[in-house]
Write a protein that holds these residues in place. Structure first.
Motif, short mmCIF file in Angstrom:
data_model
loop_
_atom_site.label_atom_id
_atom_site.label_comp_id
_atom_site.label_asym_id
_atom_site.label_seq_id
_atom_site.Cartn_x
_atom_site.Cartn_y
_atom_site.Cartn_z
N TRP A 228 0.83 -1.21 0.00
CA TRP A 228 0.00 0.00 0.00
C TRP A 228 0.86 1.25 0.00
N TYR A 229 2.04 1.16 0.64
CA TYR A 229 2.90 2.33 0.73
C TYR A 229 3.63 2.59 -0.58
N HIS A 230 3.82 1.55 -1.39
CA HIS A 230 4.43 1.76 -2.71
C HIS A 230 3.65 2.82 -3.48
N SER A 231 2.32 2.63 -3.53
CA SER A 231 1.46 3.57 -4.26
C SER A 231 1.46 4.94 -3.59
N TYR A 232 1.35 4.95 -2.27
CA TYR A 232 1.29 6.22 -1.53
C TYR A 232 2.55 7.06 -1.77
N GLU A 233 3.71 6.47 -1.61
CA GLU A 233 4.97 7.20 -1.74
C GLU A 233 5.21 7.66 -3.18
N TYR A 234 4.89 6.80 -4.12
CA TYR A 234 5.09 7.16 -5.53
C TYR A 234 4.28 8.40 -5.89
N TRP A 235 2.99 8.38 -5.56
CA TRP A 235 2.15 9.51 -5.92
C TRP A 235 2.45 10.74 -5.07
N GLU A 236 2.79 10.53 -3.82
CA GLU A 236 3.16 11.67 -2.97
C GLU A 236 4.35 12.41 -3.57
N ASN A 237 5.35 11.67 -4.03
CA ASN A 237 6.53 12.29 -4.63
C ASN A 237 6.19 13.00 -5.94
N ARG A 238 5.40 12.35 -6.78
CA ARG A 238 5.06 12.94 -8.07
C ARG A 238 4.26 14.23 -7.92
N TYR A 239 3.26 14.21 -7.05
CA TYR A 239 2.42 15.40 -6.90
C TYR A 239 3.13 16.51 -6.12
N ALA A 240 4.02 16.15 -5.21
CA ALA A 240 4.81 17.17 -4.52
C ALA A 240 5.71 17.91 -5.52
N ASP A 241 6.31 17.15 -6.42
CA ASP A 241 7.15 17.74 -7.47
C ASP A 241 6.31 18.65 -8.37
N ALA A 242 5.15 18.17 -8.80
CA ALA A 242 4.30 18.95 -9.71
C ALA A 242 3.76 20.20 -9.03
N ALA A 243 3.33 20.08 -7.77
CA ALA A 243 2.80 21.24 -7.05
C ALA A 243 3.88 22.30 -6.87
N GLY A 244 5.12 21.85 -6.61
CA GLY A 244 6.23 22.79 -6.46
C GLY A 244 6.51 23.55 -7.74
N ARG A 245 6.46 22.86 -8.86
CA ARG A 245 6.70 23.51 -10.16
C ARG A 245 5.59 24.51 -10.48
N MET A 246 4.36 24.15 -10.17
CA MET A 246 3.24 25.03 -10.49
C MET A 246 3.26 26.28 -9.61
N ASN A 247 3.52 26.08 -8.32
CA ASN A 247 3.54 27.21 -7.40
C ASN A 247 4.73 28.13 -7.66
N ALA A 248 5.78 27.60 -8.28
CA ALA A 248 7.00 28.38 -8.50
C ALA A 248 6.74 29.62 -9.35
N VAL A 249 5.85 29.52 -10.32
CA VAL A 249 5.61 30.65 -11.24
C VAL A 249 5.03 31.86 -10.49
N PRO A 250 3.91 31.74 -9.77
CA PRO A 250 3.41 32.91 -9.04
C PRO A 250 4.33 33.31 -7.88
N GLN A 251 4.97 32.32 -7.25
CA GLN A 251 5.85 32.63 -6.12
C GLN A 251 7.05 33.47 -6.56
N ARG A 252 7.67 33.09 -7.67
CA ARG A 252 8.81 33.85 -8.17
C ARG A 252 8.38 35.23 -8.66
N GLU A 253 7.19 35.29 -9.26
CA GLU A 253 6.67 36.56 -9.72
C GLU A 253 6.45 37.52 -8.53
N PHE A 254 5.96 36.97 -7.41
CA PHE A 254 5.73 37.79 -6.23
C PHE A 254 7.04 38.27 -5.61
N SER A 255 8.01 37.35 -5.47
CA SER A 255 9.27 37.71 -4.82
C SER A 255 10.12 38.65 -5.67
N LYS A 256 10.06 38.49 -7.00
CA LYS A 256 10.85 39.34 -7.89
C LYS A 256 10.13 40.62 -8.29
N GLN A 257 8.81 40.69 -7.97
CA GLN A 257 7.99 41.85 -8.32
C GLN A 257 8.02 42.15 -9.82
#
Length: 520
Positions: A228-257
């Motif tokens: 059960w943890y094979h599936s949990y860890e795999y998807w947790e890693n994939r979505y954490a990576d994707a969420a980080g990439r998506m949030n990076a665009v507005p986050q960098r825009e805010f910090s760099k103004q």
């Protein structure tokens, strides 16, 4: 016999279900411990009709009446036994239960040498806990109803071991090994990459590298982990990576103004990533990913049509369009709760009131309504503010109620909070401007050691009434004032009643709000 038979059938059905899911591994372990059930297990497996009947019985009797995939009231216990502590002084423990929203951030004093600490956390599904000590962040995993005993040796954190009666020991040994295999945990590495990459192309390269390293580590170590943890860890890693990439665009825009051009292939990672994914329904990162994805869709839609969508309506519409099953209900509960806690309480409450069929399972509506009701006990408009007695930089004790008769601004912050730092200059200006008027601007520092509080206070030259919440007061203040977003400003009038629980920031409209109260 009539009473025992259903129980026996449930046991048989559970064994067969485990048999299928874990490819004999769990059954072998079970039958080794209780060989009297071996023949029963074999019989159920050989006769599919009996097996099917047992599974149907479980679904309609056990799950239907007594359980649910998500444990709304669940808790878990973490017991930490430590040895050879050279005098670390304090360690921090952090965990976040997504729904109902309960964030626990503890700072605990740890005596030198040997000792132990016990913590009980709200845990509704597999949930990570971060223990920061000896300059390292250690990630642990708890599940509802579990008790995890962590044996931590300060001389060598790699020797950390776990005692449980289930697979949590193997999972947590894997997580500790993963954290110690790199100089910086992957989660922190992604955050650093977002801040330091000079372009989004460079960020993509760095994120790819981190993702591949994390996936390779998982692939190498997963043989010792439960299925059960094979599936949990795999998807947790994939979505954490994707969420980080998506949030990076507005986050960098805010910090760099400044708006940064987005490469045409930047979002290619979305092409191979499922949006509707029941296998990821217990993953924290999955719902953060969905939030970021729907935000992007809303922004693209509004730019293309010259409109401004209503946030909650759009998020719910996207969820109905893109999700199904349990994940659909969970996400909608999560997003309504988010609006309630971070934006407008009335908007969230009215949405539930006016949309009876928003959830496919009514239990989510019931739990959300109960959560809203529980929040009525915290500091709110028209109520007397919860009192506290905290020390200032001169070690003098200051009570909130001593400021009665003045307009009071409570400014809640913590060391390391970038938005808080950005407001300090404006706070100082307001403190000077209202110095000779019946106004008291009170800064309350939480989630911070006393030494760090004093260091930051001196560094930024705070001119407000500057107070620190020690461990005896911190949790009470966090709960009573519902501190989930920082900085947070609470406005109290001269009659000692709360008029705003989320007042404007000093750099925005706070001065106008203060003046309006002075004129009354």
């Amino acid at each position: 016999m009539q009473v025992l038979l259903p129980k026996i059938l449930v046991i048989f059905g559970y064994i067969v279900l485990t048999f299928h899911c874990n490819k004999m591994k769990s059954v072998r372990l079970f039958t080794q411990r209780n060989r009297n059930f071996a023949s029963a297990v074999t019989a159920c497996y050989k006769f599919p009709f009996a097996t099917l009947w047992c599974l149907l019985f479980i679904c309609t009797t056990s799950f239907g009446q007594n359980s649910f995939w998500y444990d709304f009231k669940g808790t878990a216990t973490l017991k930490v036994n430590y040895t050879h502590n050279p005098g670390q002084g304090v360690w921090t423990v952090f965990t976040h239960n997504m729904f109902p929203d309960q964030e626990i951030r503890l700072k605990d004093t740890i005596p030198e040498g040997f000792g132990n600490r016990n913590y009980v956390f709200p845990v509704s599904c597999p949930q990570k806990v971060t223990l920061t000590t000896a300059g390292k962040e250690l990630t642990l995993l708890l599940t509802p109803g579990s008790t995890l005993v962590c044996n931590l040796d300060f001389q060598d954190l790699a020797k950390t071991s776990f005692d449980t009666q289930d697979s949590l020991a193997a999972i947590n040994e894997y997580l500790i090994k993963k954290d110690l295999s790199v100089s910086i945990p992957f989660r922190i590495g992604r955050s650093i990459a977002v801040q330091r990459a000079t372009t989004l192309e460079e960020l993509t390269t760095q994120m790819n590298k981190l993702y591949i390293e994390e996936l390779q580590f998982f692939t190498k170590e997963k043989s010792g982990l439960p299925a059960w943890y094979h599936s949990y860890e795999y998807w947790e890693n994939r979505y954490a990576d994707a969420a980080g990439r998506m949030n990076a665009v507005p986050q960098r825009e805010f910090s760099k103004q400044t708006k940064e051009p987005v490469p045409s292939n930047y979002y290619n990672f979305l092409d191979s990533l499922a949006v509707d994914n029941d296998a990821a329904k217990s993953s924290y990162s999955y719902y953060i990913f969905l939030y970021e994805l729907f935000n992007k869709r809303m922004k693209d839609h509004d730019l293309a049509h010259g409109t401004k969508s209503d946030f909650l309506d759009y998020q719910i519409a996207q969820a109905n369009k893109s999700l199904s099953g349990d994940a659909l209900d969970f996400f909608k509960a999560f997003i309504i709760q988010l609006v309630h806690n971070h934006y407008k309480k009335d908007v969230a409450r009215n949405y539930i009131k006016n949309n009876n069929s928003v959830f496919t399972k009514t239990i989510w509506r019931d739990e959300l309504s109960a959560y809203f009701k529980s929040k009525e006990a915290i500091a709110g408009k028209g109520k007397i503010p919860p009192n506290f007695a905290l020390v200032d930089v001169k070690d003098s004790l200051t009570e909130l109620k001593s400021f009665k008769g003045n307009v009071i601004v409570l400014s809640f912050w913590f060391a390391g909070c970038k938005p808080c730092i950005e407001e300090f200059p404006a706070e100082n200006i307001l403190a000077e401007k209202f110095r000779h008027k019946p106004v008291r601007i009170v800064s309350v520092c939480v989630n911070t050691s006393e030494a760090m509080w004093k260091k930051w206070s001196e560094r930024f030259g705070l001119k407000t009434i500057n107070l620190w919440a020690n461990s005896a007061w911190e949790q009470t203040i966090v709960e009573k004032y519902d501190l989930r977003v920082f900085p947070k400003y609470v406005l109290i009038d001269k009659d000692y009643k709360i008029v705003e629980t989320d007042a404007d920031r000093p750099s925005q409209g706070l001065e106008k709000q203060i003046n309006s109260l002075l004129e009354k």
